[in-house]
Enzyme design. Sequence first.
Site, PDB file in Angstrom:
ATOM      1  N   GLY A  81      30.242  44.310  39.705  1.00  0.00           N
ATOM      2  CA  GLY A  81      31.288  44.290  39.369  1.00  0.00           C
ATOM      3  C   GLY A  81      32.672  44.632  39.827  1.00  0.00           C
ATOM      4  O   GLY A  81      32.936  43.392  40.749  1.00  0.00           O
TER       5      GLY A  81
ATOM      6  N   SER B  28      26.413  42.093  44.341  1.00  0.00           N
ATOM      7  CA  SER B  28      27.466  42.058  44.435  1.00  0.00           C
ATOM      8  C   SER B  28      28.185  43.200  45.202  1.00  0.00           C
ATOM      9  O   SER B  28      27.931  44.015  46.059  1.00  0.00           O
ATOM     10  CB  SER B  28      28.097  41.270  42.982  1.00  0.00           C
ATOM     11  OG  SER B  28      29.742  40.950  43.005  1.00  0.00           O
ATOM     12  N   ALA B  29      28.844  44.096  43.859  1.00  0.00           N
ATOM     13  CA  ALA B  29      29.796  45.286  44.542  1.00  0.00           C
ATOM     14  C   ALA B  29      28.578  46.385  44.779  1.00  0.00           C
ATOM     15  O   ALA B  29      28.994  47.605  45.898  1.00  0.00           O
ATOM     16  CB  ALA B  29      29.930  46.134  43.301  1.00  0.00           C
TER      17      ALA B  29
ATOM     18  N   HIS C  80      28.932  36.947  47.683  1.00  0.00           N
ATOM     19  CA  HIS C  80      29.393  35.388  46.344  1.00  0.00           C
ATOM     20  C   HIS C  80      30.157  34.745  48.188  1.00  0.00           C
ATOM     21  O   HIS C  80      30.968  33.333  47.650  1.00  0.00           O
ATOM     22  CB  HIS C  80      30.875  35.583  45.546  1.00  0.00           C
ATOM     23  CG  HIS C  80      30.227  36.639  44.241  1.00  0.00           C
ATOM     24  ND1 HIS C  80      29.104  36.202  43.451  1.00  0.00           N
ATOM     25  CD2 HIS C  80      30.874  38.172  44.693  1.00  0.00           C
ATOM     26  CE1 HIS C  80      29.232  37.734  43.021  1.00  0.00           C
ATOM     27  NE2 HIS C  80      29.771  38.687  43.835  1.00  0.00           N
TER      28      HIS C  80
ATOM     29  N   GLU D 299      25.929  32.811  47.110  1.00  0.00           N
ATOM     30  CA  GLU D 299      24.961  33.059  46.082  1.00  0.00           C
ATOM     31  C   GLU D 299      23.996  33.039  46.155  1.00  0.00           C
ATOM     32  O   GLU D 299      23.715  31.576  46.145  1.00  0.00           O
ATOM     33  CB  GLU D 299      25.791  32.694  44.819  1.00  0.00           C
ATOM     34  CG  GLU D 299      27.441  33.538  44.563  1.00  0.00           C
ATOM     35  CD  GLU D 299      27.667  32.926  43.256  1.00  0.00           C
ATOM     36  OE1 GLU D 299      27.476  32.202  42.732  1.00  0.00           O
ATOM     37  OE2 GLU D 299      29.361  33.584  42.998  1.00  0.00           O
TER      38      GLU D 299
END
Length: 238
Positions: free
Chosen positions: A91, A123-124, A160, A195
């Site tokens: 997020g 991700s985060a 990403h 990714e």
Amino acid sequence: MTASKNLLLLSNAGSARGYLADAIEPIGSMGMAGKTALFIPYAGISRTWDAYEALVRESLRDTEVDVVSIHRSKDARLALEQADMVMVGGGNTFNLLLECRTRGLLVPLSNRVAGGLPYVGWSAGSLLCCPTIRTTNDMPIVDPQGLDALGLLPFQLNCHYTARTVPGHMGESRNQRLDEFMRKNPAMPVLGLPEGNWVRVHGTDCVMGGKHVGYWFRAPGDVEEISPGPLFYSPADI
């Protein structure tokens, strides 16, 4: 750093095969079936934390890992102390860092994971394991009161990652932005993690998994393409 870490850091969660589909096999290899994972949803902005918990629980049902969100606990630090495993969702990285810092979780989380608590992030949630969050792609929608993160890796991630550019678009490319980071932080390598790929740290092994090549940024203007496999950090570093 200690040699007892057990980390799985994914570049992304979403895929054409489904949410966290790329994580099913590597999470299964962590031997946590029948255990409970404490989920940290603080990066979630566009969905509620209840909805985020439900999404992750459903996505990981085949791993036989039970998922319970930390926001349901009256004492977040106690929940972390009692956790069998921790999962940190993607997020907004700035919001994730702020919420963890506000709740006093950064130091105990770093200590528990350094001591062997299994950690899965995407991700985060992956970037939170870096020395800082300075290589996030996110907009700073909140002030996290500092950019230092968990420091569980000896390098930065750029999740990403893509070197693609849009014809006619005059903004900086990802490579240009990472080159700017290297010019200000020449001693801190960055792994461009595409990714579908992930970083797995287990004991003294540090490996990039997935089907795509990644990219090391080690100095201004220095970009090295690497295939999935060992990332060649010494046991003292990981």
